[in-house]
Design a protein around this motif. Sequence first.
Motif, PDB file in Angstrom:
ATOM      1  N   THR A   1       0.808  -1.222   0.000  1.00 58.41           N
ATOM      2  CA  THR A   1       0.000   0.000   0.000  1.00 58.41           C
ATOM      3  C   THR A   1       0.842   1.273   0.000  1.00 58.41           C
ATOM      4  O   THR A   1       0.300   2.359  -0.169  1.00 58.41           O
ATOM      5  N   LYS A   2       2.160   1.164   0.194  1.00 62.82           N
ATOM      6  CA  LYS A   2       2.992   2.361   0.132  1.00 62.82           C
ATOM      7  C   LYS A   2       4.432   1.988  -0.149  1.00 62.82           C
ATOM      8  O   LYS A   2       4.994   1.105   0.477  1.00 62.82           O
TER       9      LYS A   2
ATOM     10  N   ASP B   1      13.554   5.274  -7.588  1.00 58.14           N
ATOM     11  CA  ASP B   1      14.561   4.412  -8.194  1.00 58.14           C
ATOM     12  C   ASP B   1      14.644   3.040  -7.549  1.00 58.14           C
ATOM     13  O   ASP B   1      14.761   2.034  -8.230  1.00 58.14           O
ATOM     14  N   ASN B   2      14.588   2.994  -6.199  1.00 58.65           N
ATOM     15  CA  ASN B   2      14.784   1.705  -5.540  1.00 58.65           C
ATOM     16  C   ASN B   2      13.519   1.118  -4.931  1.00 58.65           C
ATOM     17  O   ASN B   2      13.532   0.005  -4.425  1.00 58.65           O
ATOM     18  N   ARG B   3      12.387   1.862  -4.963  1.00 59.49           N
ATOM     19  CA  ARG B   3      11.098   1.342  -4.526  1.00 59.49           C
ATOM     20  C   ARG B   3      11.183   0.679  -3.135  1.00 59.49           C
ATOM     21  O   ARG B   3      11.042  -0.523  -2.986  1.00 59.49           O
TER      22      ARG B   3
ATOM     23  N   VAL C   1       2.330  -2.388   4.111  1.00 61.42           N
ATOM     24  CA  VAL C   1       1.521  -3.445   3.511  1.00 61.42           C
ATOM     25  C   VAL C   1       0.206  -3.500   4.272  1.00 61.42           C
ATOM     26  O   VAL C   1       0.170  -3.325   5.499  1.00 61.42           O
ATOM     27  N   ASN C   2      -0.887  -3.694   3.537  1.00 60.36           N
ATOM     28  CA  ASN C   2      -2.223  -3.714   4.152  1.00 60.36           C
ATOM     29  C   ASN C   2      -2.479  -2.473   5.000  1.00 60.36           C
ATOM     30  O   ASN C   2      -3.177  -2.527   6.017  1.00 60.36           O
ATOM     31  N   GLY C   3      -1.863  -1.337   4.623  1.00 57.92           N
ATOM     32  CA  GLY C   3      -2.066  -0.089   5.348  1.00 57.92           C
ATOM     33  C   GLY C   3      -1.307   0.012   6.648  1.00 57.92           C
ATOM     34  O   GLY C   3      -1.505   0.949   7.419  1.00 57.92           O
TER      35      GLY C   3
END
Length: 211
Positions: A164-165, A170-172, A177-179
């Motif tokens: 979720t975020k 560039d490196n993500r 996860v799941n807020g």
Amino acid sequence: PETDVIGVMGSSYNNGKLIDSTNFSTQEHNNLVQVVGFFDDAEIACGIMDRLDSAPLYRIKEFEDNLKKVKGNHDNTVCIGFSTNYEENFVSTTKTILEKNNIELVGGSVSGAFNKPEEAFVILNDKKYERATVYCFIKNTVGKVKTYRNDIYKKTSSKLLQITKVSGEDNRILEEVNGQDIREVLKERLVSDGRTYDEYPIMKKESNDGT
């Protein structure tokens, strides 16, 4: 005459068959080009949003003008975009204009050439762009448009997580996860599996002194 031409690299489907000239999904070197065209029952306005990494607002006026050019609405117009990277910047930059006009946005990511080090690129009217999104407003003058979403992954376990975020173009870096904070979620998982938090230093936040 005066027809805009968009070129992208990646996978596509034609009559139920995968066409993948980049060879990411198949072992065959098809080297095929798929062409999609529109007749005069569609009004088209194409453009480019480049410099997304440093100046995402650089072409926002042009983007809005192209939408005004087709004079579309929610029922008959859609915006299609193909992004090489920095999709978040493109979506967040254009979101206000699209929401104000109630226009749906659909699109995909552009892959690079197979086994070649060059960065992914898109082409608009014979000009090559990197770190950009090429887009097209399509208005159906004789009918309506409808966008669909298809989830290709079926959730078979409560342990599966939805991202979720992320941060960093560039490196993500995975943030949530799941807020929820990814570190807290993984910490709970480790405890339930009988492991300790300290066993996994990758989960520790780095302090100012680098420790």
